[in-house]
Motif scaffolding. Structure first.
Motif, PDB file in Angstrom:
ATOM      1  N   UNK A   1       0.560  -0.757   0.230  1.00 13.17           N
ATOM      2  CA  UNK A   1      -0.045   0.052  -0.039  1.00 13.17           C
ATOM      3  C   UNK A   1       0.987   1.502  -0.285  1.00 13.17           C
ATOM      4  N   UNK A   2       1.951   1.735   0.608  1.00 10.42           N
ATOM      5  CA  UNK A   2       3.068   2.504   0.393  1.00 10.42           C
ATOM      6  C   UNK A   2       3.220   2.923  -1.086  1.00 10.42           C
ATOM      7  N   UNK A   3       3.430   1.968  -1.992  1.00 12.42           N
ATOM      8  CA  UNK A   3       3.368   2.101  -3.558  1.00 12.42           C
ATOM      9  C   UNK A   3       2.100   2.496  -3.916  1.00 12.42           C
ATOM     10  N   UNK A   4       0.953   2.606  -3.761  1.00 11.65           N
ATOM     11  CA  UNK A   4      -0.609   2.830  -4.245  1.00 11.65           C
ATOM     12  C   UNK A   4      -0.856   4.485  -3.322  1.00 11.65           C
ATOM     13  N   UNK A   5      -1.390   5.340  -4.880  1.00 12.71           N
ATOM     14  CA  UNK A   5      -1.520   5.921  -4.389  1.00 12.71           C
ATOM     15  C   UNK A   5      -2.839   6.626  -4.969  1.00 12.71           C
ATOM     16  N   UNK A   6      -4.203   6.980  -4.095  1.00 15.80           N
ATOM     17  CA  UNK A   6      -5.605   7.673  -4.352  1.00 15.80           C
ATOM     18  C   UNK A   6      -5.135   8.990  -5.113  1.00 15.80           C
ATOM     19  N   UNK A   7      -6.241   8.948  -6.673  1.00 14.31           N
ATOM     20  CA  UNK A   7      -5.643  10.408  -6.911  1.00 14.31           C
ATOM     21  C   UNK A   7      -7.088  11.099  -6.853  1.00 14.31           C
ATOM     22  N   UNK A   8      -7.075  12.473  -6.671  1.00  9.51           N
ATOM     23  CA  UNK A   8      -8.508  13.229  -6.474  1.00  9.51           C
ATOM     24  C   UNK A   8      -8.410  14.148  -7.083  1.00  9.51           C
ATOM     25  N   UNK A   9      -8.838  14.847  -7.390  1.00 16.46           N
ATOM     26  CA  UNK A   9      -9.118  16.007  -8.445  1.00 16.46           C
ATOM     27  C   UNK A   9      -7.952  17.091  -8.239  1.00 16.46           C
ATOM     28  N   UNK A  10      -6.577  16.799  -7.629  1.00 16.48           N
ATOM     29  CA  UNK A  10      -5.666  17.734  -7.480  1.00 16.48           C
ATOM     30  C   UNK A  10      -4.670  17.539  -8.340  1.00 16.48           C
ATOM     31  N   UNK A  11      -3.915  18.570  -8.731  1.00 10.62           N
ATOM     32  CA  UNK A  11      -2.484  18.180  -9.676  1.00 10.62           C
ATOM     33  C   UNK A  11      -1.634  17.880  -8.827  1.00 10.62           C
ATOM     34  N   UNK A  12      -0.842  16.609 -10.062  1.00  4.97           N
ATOM     35  CA  UNK A  12       0.360  16.104  -8.950  1.00  4.97           C
ATOM     36  C   UNK A  12       1.228  16.378  -9.613  1.00  4.97           C
ATOM     37  N   UNK A  13       2.882  16.064  -9.558  1.00  4.34           N
ATOM     38  CA  UNK A  13       3.943  16.764 -10.124  1.00  4.34           C
ATOM     39  C   UNK A  13       4.587  15.044  -9.365  1.00  4.34           C
ATOM     40  N   UNK A  14       4.977  13.937 -10.673  1.00  2.00           N
ATOM     41  CA  UNK A  14       5.734  13.384 -10.053  1.00  2.00           C
ATOM     42  C   UNK A  14       6.728  13.231 -11.528  1.00  2.00           C
ATOM     43  N   UNK A  15       7.995  12.522 -10.883  1.00  2.19           N
ATOM     44  CA  UNK A  15       9.164  13.217 -11.548  1.00  2.19           C
ATOM     45  C   UNK A  15       9.439  14.034 -12.784  1.00  2.19           C
ATOM     46  N   UNK A  16       8.979  14.848 -12.615  1.00  2.00           N
ATOM     47  CA  UNK A  16       8.772  16.356 -13.463  1.00  2.00           C
ATOM     48  C   UNK A  16       7.827  15.834 -14.730  1.00  2.00           C
ATOM     49  N   UNK A  17       6.857  15.618 -14.565  1.00  2.00           N
ATOM     50  CA  UNK A  17       5.933  15.810 -15.173  1.00  2.00           C
ATOM     51  C   UNK A  17       4.708  15.818 -14.708  1.00  2.00           C
ATOM     52  N   UNK A  18       3.977  17.170 -15.017  1.00  2.00           N
ATOM     53  CA  UNK A  18       3.049  17.577 -14.195  1.00  2.00           C
ATOM     54  C   UNK A  18       1.465  16.553 -15.254  1.00  2.00           C
ATOM     55  N   UNK A  19       1.156  16.079 -13.750  1.00  2.61           N
ATOM     56  CA  UNK A  19      -0.150  14.931 -14.133  1.00  2.61           C
ATOM     57  C   UNK A  19      -1.716  15.929 -13.300  1.00  2.61           C
ATOM     58  N   UNK A  20      -2.742  16.022 -14.128  1.00  2.00           N
ATOM     59  CA  UNK A  20      -3.973  17.137 -14.054  1.00  2.00           C
ATOM     60  C   UNK A  20      -5.052  15.800 -14.286  1.00  2.00           C
ATOM     61  N   UNK A  21      -5.828  15.455 -12.434  1.00  3.99           N
ATOM     62  CA  UNK A  21      -6.675  14.592 -13.169  1.00  3.99           C
ATOM     63  C   UNK A  21      -8.139  15.245 -13.475  1.00  3.99           C
ATOM     64  N   UNK A  22      -9.220  14.488 -14.222  1.00  4.74           N
ATOM     65  CA  UNK A  22      -9.722  14.910 -14.082  1.00  4.74           C
ATOM     66  C   UNK A  22     -11.201  14.114 -14.490  1.00  4.74           C
ATOM     67  N   UNK A  23     -11.811  14.373 -15.108  1.00  4.45           N
ATOM     68  CA  UNK A  23     -13.382  12.745 -15.227  1.00  4.45           C
ATOM     69  C   UNK A  23     -13.626  12.632 -16.049  1.00  4.45           C
ATOM     70  N   UNK A  24     -13.570  10.989 -15.936  1.00  2.00           N
ATOM     71  CA  UNK A  24     -13.993  10.139 -17.230  1.00  2.00           C
ATOM     72  C   UNK A  24     -15.244   9.740 -16.811  1.00  2.00           C
ATOM     73  N   UNK A  25     -15.904   9.936 -18.228  1.00  2.00           N
ATOM     74  CA  UNK A  25     -17.731   9.571 -17.897  1.00  2.00           C
ATOM     75  C   UNK A  25     -17.490   8.074 -18.824  1.00  2.00           C
ATOM     76  N   UNK A  26     -18.112   6.790 -17.589  1.00  2.00           N
ATOM     77  CA  UNK A  26     -17.796   5.231 -18.139  1.00  2.00           C
ATOM     78  C   UNK A  26     -18.335   4.708 -17.153  1.00  2.00           C
ATOM     79  N   UNK A  27     -20.337   4.995 -17.503  1.00  2.00           N
ATOM     80  CA  UNK A  27     -20.439   5.540 -18.421  1.00  2.00           C
ATOM     81  C   UNK A  27     -21.148   7.064 -18.585  1.00  2.00           C
ATOM     82  N   UNK A  28     -21.145   7.109 -17.138  1.00  2.00           N
ATOM     83  CA  UNK A  28     -21.495   8.489 -15.891  1.00  2.00           C
ATOM     84  C   UNK A  28     -20.561   8.752 -15.448  1.00  2.00           C
ATOM     85  N   UNK A  29     -20.311  10.036 -15.081  1.00  2.00           N
ATOM     86  CA  UNK A  29     -19.729  10.776 -14.339  1.00  2.00           C
ATOM     87  C   UNK A  29     -19.990  10.124 -12.850  1.00  2.00           C
ATOM     88  N   UNK A  30     -19.052   9.452 -12.332  1.00  2.00           N
ATOM     89  CA  UNK A  30     -19.280   9.200 -10.875  1.00  2.00           C
ATOM     90  C   UNK A  30     -18.100   9.578  -9.515  1.00  2.00           C
TER      91      UNK A  30
END
Length: 257
Positions: free
Chosen positions: A103-132
């Motif tokens: 679990x120390x290697x697992x990370x729950x992604x929310x809506x906040x942006x994160x930066x990993x190894x110089x990669x800026x990551x912006x989570x956004x919703x996906x609708x599968x099939x709806x946005x949940x």
């Protein structure tokens, strides 16, 4: 921009930048057929064995369906790349923890942006099939807009078109490369419990709406029950002539962006 993009079928990509090697939704096994439905067979070979990957820094996972979050891929990968961490919504965390990844290697992604190894990551919703939405401030199905090497890239995993998705992706800025699913939702797929995504027409209009420069179709090549033919994609593109460049990647191929 200086990012190598390798495509391995379905929605699985391997990205190599100067600062990081990372994957999104790798599916390097036959586990859907073996553990869920014997009729859903891979149409593509497994191009790479996860146990051969020793240099992966992180994996982004969009949702917990097996062809996106595959323990038979991710558990051997976790062993061969002990430095690798795994990011995804809460159901992904639960799936991988149950599979045996620390679990120390697992990370729950929310809506906040994160930066990993110089990669800026912006989570956004996906609708599968709806946005949940989930209880962590994110979504059960999560797409990623990431910035690396001066470029902006979008990978939604599985998504239908929804206003929340369009608005969230547009808010991050124009997209240099969009990796967008084109396997439509329809009655016959629903009848077999196959959750489709956008039709080709929807996907092309969606790409126009979010400002995509280069469009890479995904989710068209792995399973016969969920297939879209290359000729369909090319024909509609030539008839509609949208503003973006179409780049159809065959599984096992790569491009540099």
């Amino acid at each position: 921009m200086n990012l190598e993009i390798l495509f391995y079928g379905q929605v699985g990509f391997f990205f190599k930048s100067r600062g990081a090697n990372f994957l999104i939704d790798p599916y390097f096994s036959h586990s859907v057929e073996e553990k869920e439905d014997r009729s859903i067979k891979r149409l593509l070979p497994v191009f790479i064995k996860p146990e051969s990957l020793t240099d992966i820094d992180f994996v982004l996972i969009t949702h917990a369906h097996r062809d996106h979050c595959d323990p038979d891929t991710l558990l051997p990968l976790a062993k061969s790349s002990p430095q690798c961490h795994f990011y995804g919504p809460a159901p992904v965390f639960k799936t991988l923890k149950n599979a045996g990844i620390d679990s120390e290697r697992l990370h729950i992604v929310g809506s906040d942006s994160i930066c990993i190894k110089g990669v800026n990551i912006h989570p956004v919703p996906s609708a599968h099939p709806l946005v949940n939405p989930d209880e962590h401030g994110g979504w059960c199905a999560t797409g990623y807009v990431f910035e690396v090497g001066g470029g902006r890239y979008y990978h939604p995993g599985d998504t239908a078109v929804a206003p929340e998705v369009i608005e969230a992706v547009k808010a991050t800025g124009p997209i240099d490369v969009g990796m967008i699913p084109v396997n439509e939702i329809n009655y016959y797929r629903n009848r077999e419990n196959i959750i489709g995504n956008m039709s080709l027409r929807e996907a092309f209009q969606f790409a126009e709406d979010i400002g995509v420069t280069t469009f890479i179709p995904t989710h068209w090549d792995m399973f016969a029950k969920n297939q879209v033919y290359r000729e369909e994609i090319e024909l509609l593109y030539t008839k509609i002539t949208p503003s973006f460049e179409l780049k159809i990647m065959e599984a096992g191929s790569s491009i540099v962006s």
